[in-house]
Design an enzyme around this catalytic site. Structure first.
Site, PDB file in Angstrom:
ATOM      1  N   ARG A 132      -1.416   6.051   6.137  1.00 50.38           N
ATOM      2  CA  ARG A 132      -0.661   6.086   4.869  1.00 50.38           C
ATOM      3  C   ARG A 132       0.604   5.504   5.113  1.00 50.38           C
ATOM      4  NH1 ARG A 132       2.227   6.350   0.809  1.00 50.38           N
ATOM      5  NH2 ARG A 132       2.299   7.714  -0.835  1.00 50.38           N
ATOM      6  N   GLU A 175      -1.778   3.912  -8.379  1.00 49.81           N
ATOM      7  CA  GLU A 175      -3.255   4.453  -8.171  1.00 49.81           C
ATOM      8  C   GLU A 175      -4.205   3.287  -8.644  1.00 49.81           C
ATOM      9  OE1 GLU A 175      -3.955   7.330  -6.990  1.00 49.81           O
ATOM     10  OE2 GLU A 175      -1.665   7.694  -6.622  1.00 49.81           O
ATOM     11  N   ARG A 182      -4.220  12.373   7.150  1.00 53.82           N
ATOM     12  CA  ARG A 182      -3.916  10.787   7.371  1.00 53.82           C
ATOM     13  C   ARG A 182      -2.672  10.742   8.126  1.00 53.82           C
ATOM     14  NH1 ARG A 182      -3.924   8.837   1.165  1.00 53.82           N
ATOM     15  NH2 ARG A 182      -2.310  10.363   1.346  1.00 53.82           N
TER      16      ARG A 182
END
Length: 190
Positions: free
Chosen positions: A85, A93, A127
């Site tokens: 990320r 999004e 992540r």
């Protein structure tokens, strides 16, 4: 000096780590200099020669997939895939306006290019969160400069990012063509 070719046959599945099926070093004459075969090794199963002498030749980590405008998957030289990320930014999004364009922008910056990741944190989804350079380009800053992501002020520490965002907004680049774009952290609350 003799020319030598390296052949690797790997098997990738959606649910397992890549498996090395065979490995060969072949001279330009076609002579097999070294050969290993298996029913499907993981990297840990390979001989020491393959692990220590050959795998480093495969090169540095590479961006292999882009999920959205701030998340990519990096294939490390040991064949492990790691989801990363991008730190300090938040991209639209997927279903949000500019979500697809933001993803395409990150893909153009990083896909199948050398990826250097400076780990900042690990998020609640496990992540890696980091600053990513793809082919020598700071992908985090480039996404903001292109108007493909917001500075995530809650987590931002790089003083240059808000300036890049102000420049993108003034130039009406990317998502800033919309007079009132909705930041993803607000979009997710809907």
């Amino acid at each position: 000096m003799r020319s030598v070719r390296l052949f690797l046959d790997t098997e990738f599945t959606a649910f397992t780590r890549p498996r090395l099926m065979s490995f060969a070093l072949v001279a330009e004459t076609g002579e097999a200099l070294y050969l290993e075969r298996s029913e499907g090794w993981t990297i840990e199963d390979c001989s020491g020669f393959v692990r220590e002498a050959v795998l480093p030749l495969l090169g540095p980590p590479e961006a292999r997939a882009v999920a959205d405008g701030d998340t990519l998957t990096v294939l490390k030289s040991d064949f492990q895939q790691v989801k990363v990320r991008l730190a300090e930014i938040d991209a639209p999004e997927k279903r949000q306006p500019f979500g697809t364009r933001s993803r395409q922008s990150l893909a153009a910056l990083c896909l199948e290019k050398r990826a250097e990741v400076r780990v900042v944190d690990v998020d609640r989804y496990k992540r890696i969160v980091g600053r990513v350079h793809c082919g020598g380009v700071d992908a985090n800053a480039a996404q903001v400069r292109r108007g493909m992501a917001w500075v995530y002020e809650r987590y931002a520490t790089d003083a240059a990012l808000p300036e890049l965002q102000d420049e993108a907004r003034a130039a009406k680049r990317g998502l800033w063509v919309d007079p009132a774009p909705v930041p993803p952290w607000e979009w997710r609350k809907r």
